[in-house]
Design a protein around this motif. Structure first.
Motif, PDB file in Angstrom:
ATOM      1  N   SER A 153       0.826  -1.207   0.000  1.00 28.68           N
ATOM      2  CA  SER A 153       0.000   0.000   0.000  1.00 28.68           C
ATOM      3  C   SER A 153       0.861   1.258   0.000  1.00 28.68           C
ATOM      4  O   SER A 153       0.579   2.222  -0.729  1.00 28.68           O
ATOM      5  N   SER A 154       1.912   1.262   0.813  1.00 24.70           N
ATOM      6  CA  SER A 154       2.799   2.424   0.864  1.00 24.70           C
ATOM      7  C   SER A 154       3.447   2.675  -0.493  1.00 24.70           C
ATOM      8  O   SER A 154       3.564   3.821  -0.945  1.00 24.70           O
ATOM      9  N   SER A 155       3.849   1.591  -1.153  1.00 25.75           N
ATOM     10  CA  SER A 155       4.545   1.753  -2.439  1.00 25.75           C
ATOM     11  C   SER A 155       3.602   2.178  -3.558  1.00 25.75           C
ATOM     12  O   SER A 155       4.049   2.748  -4.559  1.00 25.75           O
ATOM     13  N   LEU A 156       2.303   1.936  -3.406  1.00 29.18           N
ATOM     14  CA  LEU A 156       1.343   2.298  -4.455  1.00 29.18           C
ATOM     15  C   LEU A 156       0.890   3.751  -4.376  1.00 29.18           C
ATOM     16  O   LEU A 156       0.394   4.303  -5.377  1.00 29.18           O
ATOM     17  N   VAL A 157       1.041   4.386  -3.236  1.00 32.86           N
ATOM     18  CA  VAL A 157       0.471   5.725  -3.036  1.00 32.86           C
ATOM     19  C   VAL A 157       0.904   6.739  -4.086  1.00 32.86           C
ATOM     20  O   VAL A 157       0.071   7.489  -4.609  1.00 32.86           O
ATOM     21  N   PRO A 158       2.182   6.819  -4.457  1.00 33.00           N
ATOM     22  CA  PRO A 158       2.548   7.815  -5.471  1.00 33.00           C
ATOM     23  C   PRO A 158       1.852   7.603  -6.811  1.00 33.00           C
ATOM     24  O   PRO A 158       1.706   8.548  -7.604  1.00 33.00           O
ATOM     25  N   LEU A 159       1.412   6.376  -7.088  1.00 34.49           N
ATOM     26  CA  LEU A 159       0.775   6.074  -8.373  1.00 34.49           C
ATOM     27  C   LEU A 159      -0.737   6.259  -8.355  1.00 34.49           C
ATOM     28  O   LEU A 159      -1.378   6.172  -9.416  1.00 34.49           O
ATOM     29  N   LEU A 160      -1.319   6.510  -7.188  1.00 37.15           N
ATOM     30  CA  LEU A 160      -2.779   6.638  -7.107  1.00 37.15           C
ATOM     31  C   LEU A 160      -3.345   7.687  -8.074  1.00 37.15           C
ATOM     32  O   LEU A 160      -4.381   7.446  -8.708  1.00 37.15           O
ATOM     33  N   PRO A 161      -2.712   8.865  -8.210  1.00 36.69           N
ATOM     34  CA  PRO A 161      -3.265   9.851  -9.157  1.00 36.69           C
ATOM     35  C   PRO A 161      -3.167   9.409 -10.619  1.00 36.69           C
ATOM     36  O   PRO A 161      -3.730  10.079 -11.499  1.00 36.69           O
ATOM     37  N   LYS A 162      -2.465   8.321 -10.881  1.00 37.08           N
ATOM     38  CA  LYS A 162      -2.241   7.847 -12.258  1.00 37.08           C
ATOM     39  C   LYS A 162      -3.273   6.807 -12.689  1.00 37.08           C
ATOM     40  O   LYS A 162      -3.062   6.097 -13.657  1.00 37.08           O
ATOM     41  N   GLN A 163      -4.374   6.715 -11.947  1.00 35.12           N
ATOM     42  CA  GLN A 163      -5.487   5.834 -12.339  1.00 35.12           C
ATOM     43  C   GLN A 163      -5.045   4.376 -12.433  1.00 35.12           C
ATOM     44  O   GLN A 163      -5.015   3.776 -13.513  1.00 35.12           O
ATOM     45  N   ALA A 247      -1.441   1.090 -14.986  1.00 39.36           N
ATOM     46  CA  ALA A 247      -1.915   2.427 -14.631  1.00 39.36           C
ATOM     47  C   ALA A 247      -1.813   3.345 -15.844  1.00 39.36           C
ATOM     48  O   ALA A 247      -1.167   3.019 -16.845  1.00 39.36           O
ATOM     49  N   GLY A 248      -2.428   4.497 -15.715  1.00 42.78           N
ATOM     50  CA  GLY A 248      -2.464   5.439 -16.824  1.00 42.78           C
ATOM     51  C   GLY A 248      -1.266   6.352 -16.874  1.00 42.78           C
ATOM     52  O   GLY A 248      -1.400   7.589 -16.866  1.00 42.78           O
ATOM     53  N   CYS A 249      -0.065   5.777 -16.896  1.00 47.34           N
ATOM     54  CA  CYS A 249       1.148   6.602 -16.972  1.00 47.34           C
ATOM     55  C   CYS A 249       2.252   5.789 -17.615  1.00 47.34           C
ATOM     56  O   CYS A 249       2.216   4.553 -17.637  1.00 47.34           O
ATOM     57  N   ASP A 250       3.259   6.493 -18.126  1.00 48.43           N
ATOM     58  CA  ASP A 250       4.428   5.804 -18.655  1.00 48.43           C
ATOM     59  C   ASP A 250       5.515   5.763 -17.593  1.00 48.43           C
ATOM     60  O   ASP A 250       5.329   6.242 -16.469  1.00 48.43           O
ATOM     61  N   GLU A 306       9.790  -0.184 -16.990  1.00 51.17           N
ATOM     62  CA  GLU A 306       8.655  -0.179 -17.919  1.00 51.17           C
ATOM     63  C   GLU A 306       7.666  -1.246 -17.527  1.00 51.17           C
ATOM     64  O   GLU A 306       8.012  -2.367 -17.176  1.00 51.17           O
ATOM     65  N   GLY A 307       6.417  -0.837 -17.531  1.00 52.96           N
ATOM     66  CA  GLY A 307       5.457  -1.903 -17.241  1.00 52.96           C
ATOM     67  C   GLY A 307       4.123  -1.515 -16.626  1.00 52.96           C
ATOM     68  O   GLY A 307       3.117  -1.756 -17.198  1.00 52.96           O
ATOM     69  N   ILE A 308       4.002  -0.857 -15.476  1.00 54.94           N
ATOM     70  CA  ILE A 308       5.019  -0.357 -14.544  1.00 54.94           C
ATOM     71  C   ILE A 308       5.387  -1.506 -13.589  1.00 54.94           C
ATOM     72  O   ILE A 308       4.504  -2.139 -13.026  1.00 54.94           O
ATOM     73  N   ARG A 309       6.686  -1.771 -13.391  1.00 61.12           N
ATOM     74  CA  ARG A 309       7.152  -2.826 -12.514  1.00 61.12           C
ATOM     75  C   ARG A 309       8.165  -2.257 -11.535  1.00 61.12           C
ATOM     76  O   ARG A 309       8.937  -1.378 -11.887  1.00 61.12           O
TER      77      ARG A 309
END
Length: 338
Positions: A153-163, A247-250, A306-309
């Motif tokens: 959960s902690s590692s996912l937080v920065p990606l939350l705005p990226k759908q 997610a919706g980001c590169d 890339e992936g995102i992984r």
């Protein structure tokens, strides 16, 4: 000082609670509970101290209490390291008696009025305590998540705005997560066990509550799927996760999100300088080298590609258990609940 106690003080997580609380600047550790056979004896005599940190001599002569409501009803906070089958009823009874219960047990994590809290990740969920007060409970229960769930959960937080659309995770989990007597040496030495009971279910449900939104009445869970595979590996401390996120980001946008993310507050005694540490090296994080970063409270993230992984890792009995619970209590104090 705020008087606190530890329920189940002799086990692996209970010992971590004792270590973190013995010299805490805000909390005074006055009560330690354990089984009936240990009650009435000095803690230093009955505990088999197995942490890599020195035994806190200040609690050596503390007489252990039985694990009952009566033993803790006059405290401000109790930290629970109880097994789930015991915690379910007892934690509720202690909260009904007017005590704040900060629990590492899984019993109440998914209750609709109980915060499943990672202090820097979803601090607004602390408002769920009011739902408990509205129902007539004088105290409250605040839970911290499963150890691997905290890292994910902690590692996912920065990606939350990226759908985020979906998450796939494979874990390599340390043996201390099973407790001192959880896995026989002959079972784990020279081996990897591709199953941890109920772990995958927790990882697939808890993050959606943690990363959801509290609207004042309920949690609107995060709208993405999670698929988890959990493995026990012959490492003492430190859970490592390999994570795939749709997610919706590169890649560049993802790296930028990690580089720019900061915790929403700072300065609590147990809070590390970095909630997330981002590695650029191709071979980090590593369990042995990085699990104690930030006093064991930092979650390390690396190999973002890339992936995102990416790879995430953290100390399972500190950030993944007792440390998160203590930090939650510190947040409660700053918000006026104590």
């Amino acid at each position: 000082m705020i008087n606190v106690g530890v329920l189940g003080a002799t086990g692996a997580v209970g010992q971590r609670f004792v270590q973190l609380l013995a010299n805490h600047p805000w909390f005074q550790l006055t009560t330690l509970t354990a089984s009936e056979r240990s009650a009435g004896k000095p803690y230093g005599r009955i505990v088999n101290w197995r942490l890599d940190a020195p035994f806190p001599e200040a609690v050596a002569d503390r007489i252990v209490s039985p694990t009952t409501v009566e033993a803790v009803k006059d405290l401000d906070i109790v930290f629970s390291a109880l097994p789930a089958d015991i915690a379910g009823t007892l934690e509720a009874e202690i909260a009904e008696a007017g005590v704040i219960v900060c629990s590492n047990a899984s019993s109440h994590r998914m209750d609709p009025d109980v915060p499943l809290l990672i202090a820097e990740i979803n601090p607004d969920h602390i408002g769920m305590i009011e739902l408990q007060h509205d129902s007539g409970r004088d105290g409250c229960i605040v839970t911290n998540p499963n150890c691997s769930t905290i890292m994910l959960s902690s590692s996912l937080v920065p990606l939350l705005p990226k759908q985020i659309e979906s998450v796939t995770v494979a874990t390599l989990q340390a043996i201390s997560g099973a407790g001192f007597d959880g896995i026989p040496g002959m079972a784990i030495c020279d081996n990897v066990i591709p199953y941890i009971g109920s772990e995958e279910e927790k990882m697939e449900s808890e993050p959606r509550k943690i990363l959801g939104s509290f609207n004042g009445a309920e949690i609107e869970q995060a709208d993405f799927s999670i698929s988890a595979s959990c493995n026990r590996v012959p490492v003492i401390d430190g859970h490592m996760l390999s994570v795939w996120v749709k997610a919706g980001c590169d890649l560049n946008e993802a790296k930028k999100a990690y580089a720019e993310w900061r915790a929403p507050f700072s300065g609590l005694p147990t809070q590390p300088e970095e909630t997330l540490h981002i590695f650029e090296e191709p071979d980090r994080p590593q369990t042995r080298l990085d699990r104690n970063r930030g006093g064991g409270m930092t979650v390390s993230v690396g190999r973002i590609r890339e992936g995102i992984r990416y790879t995430a890792m953290g100390h399972n009995t500190i950030r993944g258990a007792a440390g998160s619970s203590v930090l939650n209590a510190e947040l409660l104090k700053t918000k006026g609940y104590i």
